[in-house]
Design a protein around this motif. Structure first.
Motif, mmCIF file in Angstrom:
data_model
loop_
_atom_site.group_PDB
_atom_site.id
_atom_site.type_symbol
_atom_site.label_atom_id
_atom_site.label_comp_id
_atom_site.label_asym_id
_atom_site.label_seq_id
_atom_site.Cartn_x
_atom_site.Cartn_y
_atom_site.Cartn_z
ATOM 1 N N GLY A 185 5.478 31.516 10.483
ATOM 2 C CA GLY A 185 6.136 30.381 9.839
ATOM 3 C C GLY A 185 5.740 30.242 8.380
ATOM 4 N N SER A 186 6.390 29.317 7.736
ATOM 5 C CA SER A 186 6.149 29.069 6.316
ATOM 6 C C SER A 186 5.200 27.894 6.126
ATOM 7 C CB SER A 186 7.484 28.766 5.619
ATOM 8 O OG SER A 186 7.265 28.216 4.347
ATOM 9 N N GLY A 187 4.078 28.163 5.477
ATOM 10 C CA GLY A 187 3.159 27.081 5.143
ATOM 11 C C GLY A 187 3.832 26.066 4.234
ATOM 12 N N LEU A 188 4.706 26.560 3.384
ATOM 13 C CA LEU A 188 5.435 25.691 2.463
ATOM 14 C C LEU A 188 6.327 24.705 3.228
ATOM 15 C CD1 LEU A 188 5.689 25.335 -0.588
ATOM 16 C CD2 LEU A 188 7.601 26.922 -0.544
ATOM 17 N N GLU A 189 7.007 25.199 4.268
ATOM 18 C CA GLU A 189 7.860 24.331 5.073
ATOM 19 C C GLU A 189 7.045 23.379 5.944
ATOM 20 O OE1 GLU A 189 10.695 26.736 7.184
ATOM 21 O OE2 GLU A 189 11.534 27.540 5.319
ATOM 22 N N ALA A 190 5.839 23.775 6.323
ATOM 23 C CA ALA A 190 4.978 22.927 7.158
ATOM 24 C C ALA A 190 4.267 21.859 6.337
ATOM 25 C CB ALA A 190 3.955 23.784 7.890
ATOM 26 N N LEU A 191 4.162 22.061 5.054
ATOM 27 C CA LEU A 191 3.391 21.160 4.200
ATOM 28 C C LEU A 191 3.835 19.695 4.265
ATOM 29 C CD1 LEU A 191 1.005 21.001 2.317
ATOM 30 C CD2 LEU A 191 2.459 21.808 0.462
ATOM 31 N N PRO A 192 5.130 19.386 4.227
ATOM 32 C CA PRO A 192 5.517 17.968 4.340
ATOM 33 C C PRO A 192 5.052 17.318 5.645
ATOM 34 C CG PRO A 192 7.336 19.235 3.442
ATOM 35 C CD PRO A 192 6.286 20.233 3.888
ATOM 36 N N ALA A 193 5.114 18.052 6.750
ATOM 37 C CA ALA A 193 4.653 17.500 8.036
ATOM 38 C C ALA A 193 3.142 17.289 8.015
ATOM 39 C CB ALA A 193 5.044 18.434 9.180
ATOM 40 N N ILE A 194 2.432 18.203 7.399
ATOM 41 C CA ILE A 194 0.977 18.070 7.283
ATOM 42 C C ILE A 194 0.635 16.838 6.456
ATOM 43 C CG2 ILE A 194 -1.105 19.114 6.284
ATOM 44 C CD1 ILE A 194 0.161 21.873 7.018
ATOM 45 N N LYS A 195 1.324 16.668 5.333
ATOM 46 C CA LYS A 195 1.055 15.520 4.455
ATOM 47 C C LYS A 195 1.479 14.204 5.106
ATOM 48 C CE LYS A 195 -0.543 15.663 0.914
ATOM 49 N NZ LYS A 195 -1.941 15.570 0.495
ATOM 50 N N LYS A 196 2.493 14.242 5.953
ATOM 51 C CA LYS A 196 2.911 13.023 6.658
ATOM 52 C C LYS A 196 1.833 12.593 7.647
ATOM 53 C CE LYS A 196 6.620 10.955 9.293
ATOM 54 N NZ LYS A 196 7.928 11.106 9.922
ATOM 55 N N LYS A 197 1.255 13.570 8.359
ATOM 56 C CA LYS A 197 0.206 13.260 9.334
ATOM 57 C C LYS A 197 -1.108 12.919 8.640
ATOM 58 C CE LYS A 197 -2.292 14.887 13.353
ATOM 59 N NZ LYS A 197 -2.887 13.595 13.439
ATOM 60 N N CYS A 198 -1.411 13.605 7.542
ATOM 61 C CA CYS A 198 -2.685 13.441 6.837
ATOM 62 C C CYS A 198 -2.401 13.230 5.342
ATOM 63 C CB CYS A 198 -3.557 14.673 7.015
ATOM 64 S SG CYS A 198 -3.696 15.308 8.692
ATOM 65 N N PRO A 199 -1.925 12.055 4.951
ATOM 66 C CA PRO A 199 -1.483 11.853 3.567
ATOM 67 C C PRO A 199 -2.564 12.049 2.509
ATOM 68 C CG PRO A 199 -1.147 9.855 4.899
ATOM 69 C CD PRO A 199 -1.746 10.878 5.784
ATOM 70 N N ALA A 200 -3.802 11.764 2.829
ATOM 71 C CA ALA A 200 -4.871 11.878 1.833
ATOM 72 C C ALA A 200 -5.518 13.263 1.809
ATOM 73 C CB ALA A 200 -5.938 10.821 2.096
ATOM 74 N N LEU A 201 -5.060 14.157 2.672
ATOM 75 C CA LEU A 201 -5.666 15.482 2.779
ATOM 76 C C LEU A 201 -5.323 16.343 1.569
ATOM 77 C CD1 LEU A 201 -7.141 17.668 4.490
ATOM 78 C CD2 LEU A 201 -4.914 18.201 5.504
ATOM 79 N N PRO A 202 -6.329 16.785 0.803
ATOM 80 C CA PRO A 202 -6.060 17.731 -0.282
ATOM 81 C C PRO A 202 -5.711 19.098 0.318
ATOM 82 C CG PRO A 202 -8.234 16.710 -0.543
ATOM 83 C CD PRO A 202 -7.730 16.362 0.819
ATOM 84 N N VAL A 203 -4.606 19.670 -0.156
ATOM 85 C CA VAL A 203 -4.155 20.964 0.337
ATOM 86 C C VAL A 203 -4.090 21.936 -0.832
ATOM 87 C CG1 VAL A 203 -2.294 22.238 1.467
ATOM 88 C CG2 VAL A 203 -2.792 19.888 2.177
ATOM 89 N N ILE A 204 -4.797 23.042 -0.685
ATOM 90 C CA ILE A 204 -4.743 24.113 -1.674
ATOM 91 C C ILE A 204 -3.898 25.218 -1.067
ATOM 92 C CG2 ILE A 204 -6.046 25.852 -2.951
ATOM 93 C CD1 ILE A 204 -8.414 23.891 -2.935
ATOM 94 N N THR A 205 -2.729 25.459 -1.656
ATOM 95 C CA THR A 205 -1.876 26.526 -1.160
ATOM 96 C C THR A 205 -2.320 27.835 -1.800
ATOM 97 O OG1 THR A 205 -0.233 25.980 -2.855
ATOM 98 C CG2 THR A 205 0.141 25.110 -0.649
ATOM 99 N N ILE A 206 -2.229 28.898 -1.013
ATOM 100 C CA ILE A 206 -2.581 30.214 -1.517
ATOM 101 C C ILE A 206 -1.448 31.185 -1.207
ATOM 102 C CG2 ILE A 206 -5.080 30.021 -1.576
ATOM 103 C CD1 ILE A 206 -5.304 30.992 1.196
ATOM 104 N N SER A 207 -1.181 32.073 -2.163
ATOM 105 C CA SER A 207 -0.074 33.004 -1.988
ATOM 106 C C SER A 207 -0.271 34.247 -2.839
ATOM 107 C CB SER A 207 1.245 32.328 -2.386
ATOM 108 O OG SER A 207 2.315 33.243 -2.295
ATOM 109 N N ALA A 208 0.220 35.367 -2.317
ATOM 110 C CA ALA A 208 0.210 36.614 -3.077
ATOM 111 C C ALA A 208 1.354 36.625 -4.083
ATOM 112 C CB ALA A 208 0.324 37.802 -2.128
ATOM 113 N N TYR A 209 2.285 35.721 -3.922
ATOM 114 C CA TYR A 209 3.427 35.635 -4.837
ATOM 115 C C TYR A 209 3.088 34.642 -5.931
ATOM 116 C CZ TYR A 209 5.623 37.905 -0.889
ATOM 117 O OH TYR A 209 5.906 38.772 0.136
#
Length: 142
Positions: free
Chosen positions: A80-104
């Motif tokens: 799956g796409s971490g990018l597509e999952a990110l809104p759901a993650i932020k909805k469940k954990c709004p204060a959670l800092p997320v560092i995305t990592i990518s080879a692109y």
């Protein structure tokens, strides 16, 4: 007598590694074992508690039961796409800092991640030299 310790970097960490007393818990969701181990070893060295998983579904299940203090999230995962999952993650954990990592590493990918709720974008390969400073900044903003 020397003791041989076998490490298996192809399997996700089944326990949280820790050293020191910073106490902040960091979850890594990335399908590349070398990236996970590099981050884990660097972060543990600076006193963080660290767990990693190699699949988005496993990471999402983990987030249902425990919220880390910070999340490293690969954008492109086999299941799956971490990018597509990110809104759901932020909805469940709004204060959670997320560092995305990518080879692109292009401006478009970075902008998409930041627009989806990422706190920071790290391109692979990355240098772990300033990792402790980045973690302190991210956790302070929480």
């Amino acid at each position: 007598m020397a003791q041989h310790i076998k490490t298996d970097i192809d399997r996700p960490s089944d326990k949280v590694l820790t050293k020191g007393n910073k106490g902040s818990f960091i979850l890594i969701i990335d399908d590349e074992p070398d990236i996970c181990r590099l981050l884990q070893l660097s972060l543990v060295k600076h006193g963080y508690k660290v767990k990693y998983v190699h699949a988005l579904t496993e990471g999402m299940q983990y987030l249902q039961h425990q919220q880390p203090d910070l999340l490293f999230l690969d954008i492109h995962l086999p299941d799956g796409s971490g990018l597509e999952a990110l809104p759901a993650i932020k909805k469940k954990c709004p204060a959670l800092p997320v560092i995305t990592i990518s080879a692109y590493d292009n401006g478009m990918e970075k902008q998409k991640a930041l627009n989806a709720g990422a706190s920071y974008f790290m391109a692979k390969p990355f240098n772990v030299t300033n990792l402790d400073e980045l973690m302190s900044d991210m956790l302070r903003q929480k």
